[in-house]
Design a protein around this motif. Structure first.
Motif, PDB file in Angstrom:
ATOM      1  N   GLU A   1       0.837  -1.201   0.000  1.00 27.01           N
ATOM      2  CA  GLU A   1       0.000   0.000   0.000  1.00 27.01           C
ATOM      3  C   GLU A   1       0.876   1.258   0.000  1.00 27.01           C
ATOM      4  O   GLU A   1       1.755   1.422   0.838  1.00 27.01           O
ATOM      5  CB  GLU A   1      -0.910   0.020   1.233  1.00 27.01           C
TER       6      GLU A   1
ATOM      7  N   ARG B   1     -10.053  -7.546   1.895  1.00 25.97           N
ATOM      8  CA  ARG B   1      -9.203  -7.877   3.034  1.00 25.97           C
ATOM      9  C   ARG B   1      -9.806  -9.019   3.849  1.00 25.97           C
ATOM     10  O   ARG B   1      -9.089  -9.881   4.350  1.00 25.97           O
ATOM     11  CB  ARG B   1      -9.002  -6.645   3.924  1.00 25.97           C
TER      12      ARG B   1
ATOM     13  N   ARG C   1     -12.665  -2.580  -0.620  1.00 27.76           N
ATOM     14  CA  ARG C   1     -11.375  -2.781   0.054  1.00 27.76           C
ATOM     15  C   ARG C   1     -11.546  -3.706   1.258  1.00 27.76           C
ATOM     16  O   ARG C   1     -10.769  -4.649   1.451  1.00 27.76           O
ATOM     17  CB  ARG C   1     -10.820  -1.443   0.554  1.00 27.76           C
ATOM     18  N   CYS C   2     -12.561  -3.423   2.059  1.00 27.07           N
ATOM     19  CA  CYS C   2     -12.796  -4.218   3.265  1.00 27.07           C
ATOM     20  C   CYS C   2     -13.117  -5.671   2.911  1.00 27.07           C
ATOM     21  O   CYS C   2     -12.584  -6.604   3.528  1.00 27.07           O
ATOM     22  CB  CYS C   2     -13.931  -3.610   4.078  1.00 27.07           C
TER      23      CYS C   2
ATOM     24  N   GLN D   1      -7.547   0.221   6.520  1.00 28.61           N
ATOM     25  CA  GLN D   1      -8.228   0.514   5.265  1.00 28.61           C
ATOM     26  C   GLN D   1      -9.030   1.805   5.334  1.00 28.61           C
ATOM     27  O   GLN D   1      -9.163   2.517   4.332  1.00 28.61           O
ATOM     28  CB  GLN D   1      -9.141  -0.653   4.879  1.00 28.61           C
TER      29      GLN D   1
END
Length: 326
Positions: free
Chosen positions: A157, A300, A296-297, A279
């Motif tokens: 990231e 993950r 994104r969550c 995030q």
């Protein structure tokens, strides 16, 4: 003409291996030709989209949604948790099981497993055993933070530059404090210190700057809004994990015996900081909108096998502290 199938004929997929969390808004959820679908209207057309219920763990119904009785029947058969929520996925509402902020309609069955429930209630009325179980959850939480924040995927990231030594020092202080915790209040005080330290670390690591946690959206503060949003997703997974192994949501070990949904909060804590917290700040710095942050969550969750971690944690704590047959 193709023959309609029944959802009950689908092969069962373990909840820990299911891939999908759906958030729906401005649509109707119904059964069409044996399939559960959601319908959106565009002009004079109605567009039908399939929901693969056998591979779905949670469906969140947002603003402007309706669901038919037939659809709820098929969700129940497939073991899908259904939650009613506001726009953007927060807050969550429902009619039963957990308190107003985090509530789920769980499918009912006369054949829910009782093995882990028996283990759980065998120690739950013992204050010291319950405290020990809460500490066990916090140990897992600390290890998840360590693993995820320092992992390879986070190192890729651009907006994430965590200082490993500072994180390790914070987590070790937290873990050493467990021996000094003789009551639940002691543990919660130490947990508050950890949380404050994590916020400071992640704000620095992402370049976000000064940050103060504000509940329920935090006004115009993007990171606060995203924390609320992501945490509710974690609550959905936690509710699924608790339901899968047959525990009532009220049998909390840390969030108090007076909150009907306390165990959901306990279990969500295992992965909230590890997965959602970074995030939220990265998405804020990247300028992501709500949908991009939500994706994104979910990514993950899948990469970290979050639901597996929650279920395994519940099972191990239930067995480790069980008084059944001892």
């Amino acid at each position: 003409m193709s023959e309609a199938f029944r959802p009950s004929e689908l092969k069962t997929i373990l909840h820990s291996k299911r891939a999908n969390i759906y958030y729906l808004q401005y649509c109707r959820v119904l059964v069409n030709g044996g399939r559960v679908e959601y319908v959106t209207d565009e002009g004079k057309q109605s567009l039908y989209w399939n929901i693969p219920i056998a591979n779905t763990s949670v469906v969140m119904l947002g603003t402007g949604t309706s669901v038919t009785q037939a659809a709820m029947r098929e969700f129940a058969r497939a073991g899908v948790l259904v939650g009613f929520c506001g726009g953007g996925g927060t807050p969550l509402f429902a009619a039963n099981e957990v308190e107003v902020n985090v509530s789920w309609l769980t499918s009912q069955s006369e054949y829910r497993p009782t093995e882990y429930l028996q283990d759980w209630v065998s120690f739950w009325f013992d204050d010291q055993k319950r405290l020990a179980a809460a500490i066990a959850f916090q140990r897992i939480r600390a290890q998840q933070i360590r693993t995820q924040w320092l992992g390879l995927s986070m190192s890729r990231e651009d907006k994430w530059h965590i200082e490993a030594s500072a994180l390790e020092a914070l987590l070790q202080r937290f873990e050493r404090s467990f021996v000094q915790c003789s009551t639940l209040n002691d543990l919660m005080a130490q947990e508050a210190v950890l949380t404050k330290g994590l916020y400071k670390l992640v704000a620095t690591s992402s370049g976000y700057g000064d940050f103060t946690r504000a509940k329920r959206g935090g006004g115009v503060d993007v990171a606060n809004r995203y924390l609320d949003h992501g945490n509710y997703l974690a609550y959905g997974l936690a509710a699924t994990a608790v339901w899968v192994i047959g525990l009532p949501h009220g049998l909390a070990v840390m969030h108090g015996k007076t909150r009907r949904g306390g165990l959901v909060f306990d279990v969500a804590d295992i992965i909230k900081d590890a997965l959602i917290l970074p995030q939220a700040f990265i998405a804020a710095m990247e300028g992501d909108d709500e949908q991009a942050f939500r994706q994104r969550c979910l990514n993950r969750f899948q990469q970290a096998e979050a639901l597996d971690v929650m279920i395994d944690s519940l099972q191990s704590v239930a067995k480790d502290y069980s008084q059944v047959g001892r």
